[in-house]
Design a protein around this motif. Sequence first.
Motif, PDB file in Angstrom:
ATOM      1  N   ARG A 283       0.999  -1.168  -0.026  1.00 24.31           N
ATOM      2  CA  ARG A 283      -0.017   0.095  -0.011  1.00 24.31           C
ATOM      3  C   ARG A 283       0.853   1.186  -0.034  1.00 24.31           C
ATOM      4  O   ARG A 283       1.799   1.356   0.801  1.00 24.31           O
ATOM      5  N   GLN A 284       0.739   2.094  -0.883  1.00 21.97           N
ATOM      6  CA  GLN A 284       1.616   3.369  -0.776  1.00 21.97           C
ATOM      7  C   GLN A 284       0.856   4.371  -0.001  1.00 21.97           C
ATOM      8  O   GLN A 284      -0.301   4.777  -0.033  1.00 21.97           O
ATOM      9  N   ILE A 285       1.817   4.964   0.661  1.00 18.68           N
ATOM     10  CA  ILE A 285       1.711   5.922   1.652  1.00 18.68           C
ATOM     11  C   ILE A 285       2.281   7.468   1.535  1.00 18.68           C
ATOM     12  O   ILE A 285       2.265   8.288   2.016  1.00 18.68           O
ATOM     13  N   ALA A 286       3.385   7.404   0.515  1.00 18.18           N
ATOM     14  CA  ALA A 286       3.609   8.479  -0.264  1.00 18.18           C
ATOM     15  C   ALA A 286       4.047   8.362  -1.496  1.00 18.18           C
ATOM     16  O   ALA A 286       4.757   7.508  -2.101  1.00 18.18           O
ATOM     17  N   ASP A 287       3.875   9.585  -2.557  1.00 20.87           N
ATOM     18  CA  ASP A 287       3.888   9.336  -3.812  1.00 20.87           C
ATOM     19  C   ASP A 287       4.971  10.399  -4.235  1.00 20.87           C
ATOM     20  O   ASP A 287       4.721  11.451  -4.382  1.00 20.87           O
ATOM     21  N   ARG A 288       6.194   9.958  -4.622  1.00 20.70           N
ATOM     22  CA  ARG A 288       7.347  10.958  -4.930  1.00 20.70           C
ATOM     23  C   ARG A 288       7.389  12.129  -4.017  1.00 20.70           C
ATOM     24  O   ARG A 288       7.365  13.343  -4.712  1.00 20.70           O
ATOM     25  N   GLY A 289       7.218  11.843  -2.634  1.00 18.88           N
ATOM     26  CA  GLY A 289       7.410  13.009  -1.725  1.00 18.88           C
ATOM     27  C   GLY A 289       6.078  13.506  -1.222  1.00 18.88           C
ATOM     28  O   GLY A 289       6.269  14.035  -0.261  1.00 18.88           O
ATOM     29  N   ALA A 290       5.153  13.320  -1.863  1.00 17.28           N
ATOM     30  CA  ALA A 290       3.804  13.691  -1.493  1.00 17.28           C
ATOM     31  C   ALA A 290       3.294  12.617  -0.512  1.00 17.28           C
ATOM     32  O   ALA A 290       2.821  11.766  -0.918  1.00 17.28           O
ATOM     33  N   ALA A 291       2.867  13.161   0.943  1.00 17.92           N
ATOM     34  CA  ALA A 291       2.171  12.270   1.769  1.00 17.92           C
ATOM     35  C   ALA A 291       0.850  11.921   1.313  1.00 17.92           C
ATOM     36  O   ALA A 291       0.019  12.771   0.799  1.00 17.92           O
ATOM     37  N   LYS A 292       0.409  10.690   1.426  1.00 17.14           N
ATOM     38  CA  LYS A 292      -0.912  10.255   1.121  1.00 17.14           C
ATOM     39  C   LYS A 292      -1.701  10.007   2.298  1.00 17.14           C
ATOM     40  O   LYS A 292      -1.255   9.602   3.394  1.00 17.14           O
TER      41      LYS A 292
END
Length: 292
Positions: A283-292
């Motif tokens: 599960r992704q919780i940050a995308d290229r530095g942007a917090a999700k």
Amino acid sequence: MIFRIALLLLAALASVTQAQPVTLHHVHGLAYSPDGKQLMVPSHHGLAVYENGKWSKAPGPQHDYMGFTATAKSLYSSGHPAPRSGLVNPFGIIRSRDGGKTWDKLGLEGETDFHLLAAGWNNNAIYVWNPEPSSRLKSPGLHYTFNDGFTWKRATASGLAGKPQALAVHPDDRGVVAVATSQGLYLSRDAGERFDQIAGNGQGLAASFDLDGAHIWYGAFGGRPTLSRLSVQDGVPIGVALPPLTDDAVAYIAQNPARRSEYAIATFERSVYLTKDAGKSWRQIADRGAAK
């Protein structure tokens, strides 16, 4: 009454600080807190923390942390001090015993910024790759301390080939250390005197021992990013499926000490992923530095 109002104002200010948007400008390490509740990501502007599904900025100085690593009792780091912190740049090696709120100096301040630094979870052995001679580490290369920097010893590192990219220390045996280099993954069982290659698979980029001490995770790139889990005993690898990574690869790996089937990975492009089933799903919780 005035004292109570002051406390409420301070609490409100702290809440605002914690609620500020979190951006991972750089990622210079990855670690869980000992209770497994927090995932800590060091960057150019202090520690970012992921807890209960939310990101926040950790309390404490907003240092530019490098070589950040965690043990069961302490955090260790190198890097550069925050403005007006009063620390000399670079700050050599520092240690925190309260989750990063305050830090103690362990030496080499004003001399060395260790980009490669690792410590054993239960033994607190610290290994560094020294970039250049200093007042206490007289030559470049692999060095270690078993007493929080009071004394240092240089390791011969016979058999090690390629440019070092990552260090990992066994959680219990302070003499077992791994180095991921541009030519693969190397393991030493005698405090870095002699290394044997245990994995190739392209350029080695990341390494992390499981807390059971029986396995090591290895991130590499050989035309595509790969992640594998190897037996420390015989080096037999098991491939771990990665989430889709475009022009990216695994830079850091961490295991949750409280829930040991949970792992986190951080990539060179500042994305962060979690798995709760040892890599079967992510599960992704940050995308290229942007917090999700």
